[in-house]
Design a protein around this motif. Structure first.
Motif, PDB file in Angstrom:
ATOM      1  N   MET A   1      79.978  89.924  50.958  1.00 16.53           N
ATOM      2  CA  MET A   1      80.381  91.323  51.014  1.00 16.53           C
ATOM      3  C   MET A   1      79.198  92.242  50.721  1.00 16.53           C
ATOM      4  O   MET A   1      78.966  93.232  51.428  1.00 16.53           O
ATOM      5  CB  MET A   1      81.523  91.603  50.026  1.00 16.53           C
TER       6      MET A   1
ATOM      7  N   ASN B   1      85.175  98.860  54.947  1.00 18.34           N
ATOM      8  CA  ASN B   1      83.809  98.682  55.430  1.00 18.34           C
ATOM      9  C   ASN B   1      83.775  98.188  56.874  1.00 18.34           C
ATOM     10  O   ASN B   1      82.915  98.601  57.666  1.00 18.34           O
ATOM     11  CB  ASN B   1      83.044  97.732  54.513  1.00 18.34           C
TER      12      ASN B   1
ATOM     13  N   GLY C   1      76.867  92.319  53.593  1.00 14.55           N
ATOM     14  CA  GLY C   1      77.386  93.195  54.635  1.00 14.55           C
ATOM     15  C   GLY C   1      77.091  94.657  54.337  1.00 14.55           C
ATOM     16  O   GLY C   1      76.699  95.423  55.229  1.00 14.55           O
TER      17      GLY C   1
ATOM     18  N   TYR D   1      81.170  90.634  56.545  1.00 17.24           N
ATOM     19  CA  TYR D   1      82.469  91.058  56.015  1.00 17.24           C
ATOM     20  C   TYR D   1      83.568  90.072  56.411  1.00 17.24           C
ATOM     21  O   TYR D   1      84.440  89.726  55.601  1.00 17.24           O
ATOM     22  CB  TYR D   1      82.836  92.446  56.557  1.00 17.24           C
TER      23      TYR D   1
ATOM     24  N   LEU E   1      86.836  95.651  51.910  1.00 12.83           N
ATOM     25  CA  LEU E   1      86.292  94.997  53.103  1.00 12.83           C
ATOM     26  C   LEU E   1      86.885  95.593  54.376  1.00 12.83           C
ATOM     27  O   LEU E   1      86.173  95.796  55.367  1.00 12.83           O
ATOM     28  CB  LEU E   1      86.558  93.491  53.047  1.00 12.83           C
TER      29      LEU E   1
END
Length: 336
Positions: free
Chosen positions: A119, A165, A122, A143, A162
Motif C-alpha cells: 500500500m 487511492n 502504491g 494497491y 485503498l
C-alpha cells in the motif's frame, strides 16, 4: 530539529554505540525511537531525525537478520514519504526502500506487513507518477496486491483507503482513449466500495474523504446523466460536511465547500425545469467560494486560493451579465 528530538537522537545514538546489547537489539531500539519521532513530529526536522535513526539501525542490523532489516527499511520509507519536499527526492528514496524490503517481507514476514508495504509503495508510486517519474499503472498494481490481504471484512479502514487511492489513480490517467469512461466508472465504483465498509461514526475522516472524492468523480464524469450525477455529488459533499467543519478541519472543509460550489454553479435552481436558470445556485456557490478563498489564504495554500479567486471573478461576471454558467474545473480531489 526540536530540542526534544535532539535529545532523543543523541541518547539513541549513544545507546547504539554501547556494547551492552547485541547489534540486532540496538537496531530494534533505534527503530522504536525513530517510530516515536515519526508518529508525533513537531516539524520536518523530526522526520529527518527519524530517517537518520532508521539509517543507523540499518547499518547496525546484522546481514543474517533479513526480516528485521526489511522492516526497518519499510518504516524508514514511511518517514521519507511524510517529509515535506518540493521535489521528489524523498519519495524516490521511499520507493527504493520499499522495493528493497518487499521481497524479504513477502518471504519471511506476515501477510499484513506485506499488504502495508505494498500500500505504501502504491502511494509513493502514485505521487511520483504525478511528477512523471513513475507509471500510475504500477501504483494500481501495488494497491491491488495489497487488497489481497486488506479485505473489507477484516481491515475495513485499510480497505477504504485503498479503494480511495485506486479511484484517484484511475482518475489521474489522461482521458485520451476509448477506455476513459470505463476508468471513470471504475473510480466511482471504488469510492462506493470504500463507503460500504466505513461509517460516519466509526471512521469519520475516511468517510468524509471518500464522500468528497465520490462527489468529484460524479460531478466530472463524462455521462449523459449530468443532472442526476450533480445531484448525487451534492449529496456526497453534504455527507462529507457532516464531518468537516471550519474549526477542526479547515483545509479539508475548504476543499469540500469549493467542490460543492463548483457543482452548484452548474445546477439549475429548479431541477424539474433545467432550462429555468440557476441564479440562486450561482449566488450560493459564490458564498462558498468566498469562504473557501478566505480559508485557503489563511492556511497559505495560495494556489488553491487563486483557483477559487478565478472562479469568483467568473461568477461575478456571470451574475452581472445574467449569462449562462460555465463549468469550473478547480476541484480538490484528495489522496490518503
Amino acid at each position: 530539529m526540536t530540542v526534544g528530538a535532539q535529545d532523543q537522537v543523541r541518547a539513541a545514538l549513544a545507546a547504539a554505540d554501547a556494547d551492552t546489547a547485541s547489534p540486532e537489539e540496538r537496531a530494534e531500539m533505534l527503530m522504536e525511537i525513530a517510530l516515536g519521532l515519526q508518529i508525533r513530529p513537531q516539524s520536518g526536522d523530526d522526520l529527518a531525525a527519524a530517517v537518520e535513526l532508521y539509517s543507523k539501525a540499518q547499518e547496525l542490523c546484522p546481514p543474517t537478520h533479513t526480516l528485521l532489516k526489511a522492516r526497518i527499511g519499510a518504516r524508514k520509507a514511511t518517514a521519507l514519504q511524510a517529509i515535506p519536499d518540493n521535489g521528489t527526492t524523498s519519495l524516490e528514496c521511499a520507493r527504493d526502500e520499499l522495493q528493497a524490503a518487499i521481497p524479504s517481507i513477502r518471504d519471511l514476514g506476515t501477510a499484513e506487513e506485506l499488504a502495508e508495504a505494498e500500500m505504501n509503495l502504491g502511494i509513493a508510486l502514485q505521487s511520483l507518477a504525478g511528477a512523471g517519474k513513475a507509471r500510475i499503472t504500477d501504483a494500481i498494481s501495488a494497491y491491488q496486491r495489497s487488497l489481497r490481504t486488506f479485505d473489507r471484512v477484516a481491515f475495513p479502514k485499510e480497505y477504504a483507503i485503498l479503494q480511495n487511492n485506486l479511484a484517484t489513480a484511475f482518475l489521474s490517467i489522461p482521458f485520451t482513449d476509448e477506455r476513459a469512461k470505463m476508468r471513470e466508472a471504475l473510480a466511482v465504483q471504488a469510492f462506493e466500495e470504500g463507503l460500504k465498509v466505513v461509517t460516519l461514526i466509526d471512521h469519520p475522516s475516511e468517510y468524509a474523504m471518500l464522500q468528497n472524492n465520490l462527489g468529484n468523480a460524479l460531478q466530472y464524469a463524462s455521462s449523459s446523466h449530468v443532472l442526476e450525477n450533480n445531484l448525487r455529488a451534492i449529496e456526497a459533499y453534504d455527507e462529507a460536511l457532516k464531518v468537516r467543519d471550519r474549526k477542526t478541519t479547515p483545509r479539508e472543509y475548504a476543499n469540500t465547500i469549493s467542490n460543492k460550489a463548483n457543482c452548484l454553479w452548474n445546477l439549475p435552481d429548479d431541477v424539474g425545469n433545467p432550462t429555468s436558470g440557476n441564479r440562486r445556485n450561482i449566488a450560493a456557490a459564490r458564498d462558498l467560494y468566498l469562504e473557501a478563498r478566505e480559508i485557503f489564504s489563511a492556511a497559505g495554500e495560495q494556489s488553491k486560493a487563486r483557483i477559487v479567486a478565478e472562479a469568483l471573478d467568473q461568477i461575478d461576471r456571470e451574475l452581472l451579465a445574467s449569462a449562462a454558467p460555465r463549468i469550473s474545473n478547480g476541484h480538490m480531489i484528495e489522496a490518503d
